[in-house]
Motif scaffolding. Structure first.
Motif, PDB file in Angstrom:
ATOM      1  N   UNK A 255      -1.956  -1.360  -9.956  1.00 32.66           N
ATOM      2  CA  UNK A 255      -0.595  -1.448  -9.418  1.00 32.66           C
ATOM      3  C   UNK A 255      -0.493  -0.912  -7.997  1.00 32.66           C
ATOM      4  N   UNK A 256      -1.642  -0.744  -7.329  1.00 32.39           N
ATOM      5  CA  UNK A 256      -1.646  -0.216  -5.972  1.00 32.39           C
ATOM      6  C   UNK A 256      -2.317  -1.207  -5.021  1.00 32.39           C
ATOM      7  N   UNK A 257      -1.855  -1.219  -3.781  1.00 29.59           N
ATOM      8  CA  UNK A 257      -2.469  -2.034  -2.737  1.00 29.59           C
ATOM      9  C   UNK A 257      -2.705  -1.159  -1.514  1.00 29.59           C
ATOM     10  N   UNK A 258      -3.874  -1.312  -0.919  1.00 29.97           N
ATOM     11  CA  UNK A 258      -4.163  -0.613   0.338  1.00 29.97           C
ATOM     12  C   UNK A 258      -4.529  -1.646   1.389  1.00 29.97           C
ATOM     13  N   UNK A 259      -3.882  -1.559   2.539  1.00 32.38           N
ATOM     14  CA  UNK A 259      -4.082  -2.507   3.621  1.00 32.38           C
ATOM     15  C   UNK A 259      -4.694  -1.752   4.802  1.00 32.38           C
ATOM     16  N   UNK A 260      -5.894  -2.172   5.201  1.00 25.64           N
ATOM     17  CA  UNK A 260      -6.668  -1.441   6.212  1.00 25.64           C
ATOM     18  C   UNK A 260      -6.943  -2.362   7.400  1.00 25.64           C
ATOM     19  N   UNK A 261      -6.480  -1.950   8.585  1.00 26.11           N
ATOM     20  CA  UNK A 261      -6.685  -2.737   9.792  1.00 26.11           C
ATOM     21  C   UNK A 261      -7.823  -2.198  10.654  1.00 26.11           C
ATOM     22  N   UNK A 262      -8.677  -1.362  10.100  1.00 24.94           N
ATOM     23  CA  UNK A 262      -9.824  -0.848  10.837  1.00 24.94           C
ATOM     24  C   UNK A 262     -10.684  -2.007  11.334  1.00 24.94           C
ATOM     25  N   UNK A 263     -11.101  -1.936  12.588  1.00 19.96           N
ATOM     26  CA  UNK A 263     -11.877  -3.019  13.186  1.00 19.96           C
ATOM     27  C   UNK A 263     -11.047  -3.931  14.057  1.00 19.96           C
ATOM     28  N   UNK A 264      -9.724  -3.725  14.062  1.00 18.78           N
ATOM     29  CA  UNK A 264      -8.870  -4.495  14.961  1.00 18.78           C
ATOM     30  C   UNK A 264      -9.052  -3.998  16.396  1.00 18.78           C
ATOM     31  N   UNK A 265      -8.675  -4.815  17.353  1.00 20.16           N
ATOM     32  CA  UNK A 265      -8.875  -4.506  18.760  1.00 20.16           C
ATOM     33  C   UNK A 265      -8.164  -3.219  19.155  1.00 20.16           C
ATOM     34  N   UNK A 266      -8.689  -2.600  20.180  1.00 15.48           N
ATOM     35  CA  UNK A 266      -8.058  -1.403  20.734  1.00 15.48           C
ATOM     36  C   UNK A 266      -6.780  -1.788  21.476  1.00 15.48           C
ATOM     37  N   UNK A 299      13.503   0.555  -0.233  1.00 18.23           N
ATOM     38  CA  UNK A 299      12.232   1.131   0.198  1.00 18.23           C
ATOM     39  C   UNK A 299      11.276   1.313  -0.966  1.00 18.23           C
ATOM     40  N   UNK A 300      11.807   1.465  -2.172  1.00 19.28           N
ATOM     41  CA  UNK A 300      10.976   1.770  -3.336  1.00 19.28           C
ATOM     42  C   UNK A 300      10.031   0.639  -3.706  1.00 19.28           C
ATOM     43  N   UNK A 301      10.378  -0.609  -3.378  1.00 20.38           N
ATOM     44  CA  UNK A 301       9.481  -1.713  -3.758  1.00 20.38           C
ATOM     45  C   UNK A 301       8.181  -1.661  -2.969  1.00 20.38           C
ATOM     46  N   UNK A 302       8.169  -0.914  -1.870  1.00 22.99           N
ATOM     47  CA  UNK A 302       6.958  -0.827  -1.051  1.00 22.99           C
ATOM     48  C   UNK A 302       6.152   0.444  -1.321  1.00 22.99           C
ATOM     49  N   UNK A 303       6.603   1.283  -2.241  1.00 23.34           N
ATOM     50  CA  UNK A 303       5.890   2.533  -2.515  1.00 23.34           C
ATOM     51  C   UNK A 303       4.447   2.335  -2.970  1.00 23.34           C
ATOM     52  N   UNK A 304       4.113   1.246  -3.703  1.00 20.95           N
ATOM     53  CA  UNK A 304       2.712   1.073  -4.118  1.00 20.95           C
ATOM     54  C   UNK A 304       1.774   0.620  -3.003  1.00 20.95           C
ATOM     55  N   UNK A 305       2.291   0.445  -1.793  1.00 19.80           N
ATOM     56  CA  UNK A 305       1.493  -0.100  -0.686  1.00 19.80           C
ATOM     57  C   UNK A 305       1.194   1.005   0.324  1.00 19.80           C
ATOM     58  N   UNK A 306      -0.076   1.221   0.611  1.00 20.11           N
ATOM     59  CA  UNK A 306      -0.473   2.182   1.640  1.00 20.11           C
ATOM     60  C   UNK A 306      -1.151   1.431   2.786  1.00 20.11           C
ATOM     61  N   UNK A 307      -1.191   2.076   3.939  1.00 16.88           N
ATOM     62  CA  UNK A 307      -1.581   1.399   5.168  1.00 16.88           C
ATOM     63  C   UNK A 307      -2.491   2.294   5.991  1.00 16.88           C
ATOM     64  N   UNK A 308      -3.566   1.711   6.528  1.00 20.04           N
ATOM     65  CA  UNK A 308      -4.440   2.399   7.478  1.00 20.04           C
ATOM     66  C   UNK A 308      -4.500   1.587   8.766  1.00 20.04           C
ATOM     67  N   UNK A 309      -4.192   2.228   9.888  1.00 17.84           N
ATOM     68  CA  UNK A 309      -4.281   1.591  11.200  1.00 17.84           C
ATOM     69  C   UNK A 309      -4.685   2.648  12.206  1.00 17.84           C
ATOM     70  N   UNK A 310      -5.792   2.445  12.867  1.00 13.71           N
ATOM     71  CA  UNK A 310      -6.335   3.441  13.791  1.00 13.71           C
ATOM     72  C   UNK A 310      -5.355   3.690  14.931  1.00 13.71           C
ATOM     73  N   UNK A 311      -5.063   4.959  15.188  1.00 16.04           N
ATOM     74  CA  UNK A 311      -4.176   5.311  16.302  1.00 16.04           C
ATOM     75  C   UNK A 311      -4.786   4.840  17.611  1.00 16.04           C
TER      76      UNK A 311
END
Length: 518
Positions: A255-266, A299-311
């Motif tokens: 029931x969880x999703x993780x979205x990772x944008x590591x490797x995207x352009x600077x 906002x609660x419908x998005x609670x199972x979704x986590x996000x990684x994006x390099x600063x």
């Protein structure tokens, strides 16, 4: 809590009706064609912690970013009755500078109960280019940056904000009138929300969040577990960067999703950098599209979704980065890569790529500014063809009618129609783009921010790509191509022609022929 689900459903629809009423007040009170006619605005309600509890079906990039960032904004103030806060800072809850948000607290019997908010795209917010969406390389050159600050404090107007508008912004009377319309929209939302009994409202907010959270979990659980990857590119930042990759890895685990944008352009020099709130809005939008229409917009419908994006990357811009096109162009490509990844898990539910751009066109001078986004082709899907000449994904605005445009601005529309044959072939065709031509009647400044002029919207399941878009200028008796992103001065008699991309096709053309033979 065993709150009646019927009561929660009725409450949900009541909140949505309040948001729609806020939008109607904003539209009818605004002065600029961009807000009054194109309806480039969004309205929403939040609980006392700043969590989204309802929204109207307005602009996805506005609402998703507010859902992501409003808790931080509301937590910065000790709220009193009569307060009104304004902001547009992309690092503090905003998207790009023309999108100004007005927030008003809701008090019931002296207790803070929630917030009403209205975000609207103003045709100008100062900066070096009319329309505040040129090819600047620093945020401060794009216009007036408003960190969350008081417009009214305990009912008393704070003069500093209005003084800043008068000093920095073009067509200031129009800007202040539109800002007043946002104030009116928030006031009607606050008044309607204050009509509920305080204890009952708090109870229903809690129940609504519980129900919504479960919907979000069910949506993720319906996606097969796995790791899904996809990448696509922006063609250029307008300042010579060349292609900029956006790479995503979507991990579904129960029931969880993780979205990772590591490797995207600077992060890059040009204005295509994307604030994290806009990246989150794009991700949230894709998952929201997989949920049933009746699911409450909280906002609660998005609670199972986590996000990684390099600063400091293209999808998590650092302080001071130019972001004018991140909100309108990069957000569309984030949707594309999300759909491309999830198509591997849900091939029957994910459409081919839509046009992948908002085709931003800005004409202006010191006295007037005209802003338009142009529709294009929607991607085909397993159930049928894509829709032609329609706004797709992260925007949901109407077009400017020819009559309104020519009445307000020194421009003449020469051509406006569907770009036939621009949708990708397949078992089901992608939607066609459109063609629009403007003749300039007096010298002015032009800014273009567009994408999919070199790359094409991708097809799925054997479907062919849609056609790329084109920008053309007729100047001194001859036509020539314009880059996807550019700024320049136009003179009377010049003609701008924009052909928007078509959507990708779905399924093989051979299968389509076989079905027709049968």
């Amino acid at each position: 809590m065993n709150t009646d689900v019927v009561a929660v459903s009725l409450f949900t629809h009541r909140l949505a009706a309040i948001c729609e009423e806020m939008g109607a007040v904003l539209r009818h009170s605004a002065v600029s064609p961009n807000i009054r006619d194109r309806e480039d605005y969004s309205c929403a309600l939040f609980d006392r912690s700043g969590a989204l509890v309802s929204q109207a079906a307005h602009i996805p990039v506005h609402l998703g970013s507010m859902a992501f960032a409003m808790r931080e904004v509301t937590g910065r103030f000790h709220w009193q009755e009569g307060d009104v806060v304004v902001f547009n800072d992309p690092r503090l809850g905003g998207t790009h500078l023309p999108d100004i948000t007005v927030v008003m607290p809701v008090f019931i019997q002296g207790e803070l109960a929630g917030f009403s908010a209205a975000r609207a795209h103003h045709a100008d917010i100062g900066g070096r280019s009319p329309g505040s969406m040129g090819l600047e390389t620093r945020l401060e050159d794009e216009g007036l940056v408003i960190a969350p600050c008081y417009w009214f404090k305990a009912g008393q107007e704070q003069g500093a904000l209005m003084d800043a508008f008068r000093q920095r912004v073009r067509s200031v009377d129009e800007r202040l009138a539109d800002l007043a319309a946002q104030h009116a929209a928030c006031a009607i939302g606050a008044r309607r929300l204050a009509g509920f009994a305080p204890q009952w409202l708090a109870t229903m907010f809690h129940a609504l969040m519980q129900v919504s959270s479960r919907y979000g979990q069910q949506c993720i659980a319906a996606i097969p577990d796995g790791i899904y990857r996809f990448e696509d590119v922006l063609e250029d930042d307008g300042c010579g960067s060349g292609t900029l990759v956006i790479r995503v890895c979507v991990t579904i685990d129960g029931e969880r999703a993780h979205v990772d944008f590591t490797g995207s352009a600077a992060q890059t020099a040009g204005p295509v950098n994307c604030p994290l709130a806009v990246t989150a809005a794009s991700v949230f939008y894709v998952f929201r599209c997989l949920m049933p229409a009746h699911v409450p917009q909280t906002a609660a419908i998005f609670e199972p979704i986590t996000l990684t994006a390099v600063a400091g990357s293209l999808v998590n811009a650092g302080e001071g980065a130019a972001v004018a096109a991140g909100n309108v162009e990069t957000s569309q490509r984030i949707v594309d890569v999300m759909l491309g990844a999830l198509a591997q898990a849900l091939p029957e539910r994910i459409p081919a790529a839509a046009q992948g751009t908002m085709n931003n066109v800005i004409f202006g001078s010191a006295e007037w500014v005209y802003y338009e986004t142009l529709a294009g082709g929607m991607g085909a899907h397993a159930a049928g063809a894509g829709v032609s000449a329609v706004q797709c994904h992260m925007t949901n605005t109407k077009n400017s009618s020819v009559e309104v445009l020519e009445m307000h601005y020194p421009l003449r529309v020469r051509t406006y129609g569907v770009r036939r044959g621009s949708g990708g072939e397949g078992m089901y065709r992608g939607g066609d783009g459109l063609v629009r031509e403007w003749e300039v009647l007096q010298e002015c400044h032009l800014s273009l921010l567009s994408e999919r002029r070199q790359t094409a919207p991708f097809g799925l399941a054997g479907g062919e790509d849609g056609s790329s878009g084109r920008n053309m200028l007729y100047h001194h008796g001859a036509w020539r191509s314009l880059p996807a992103k550019c700024t320049q001065t136009l003179v009377s008699g010049d003609v701008l022609r924009v052909e928007t991309p078509g959507g990708g096709g779905y399924g093989s053309r051979l299968k389509n022929r076989q079905q027709k033979d049968i």
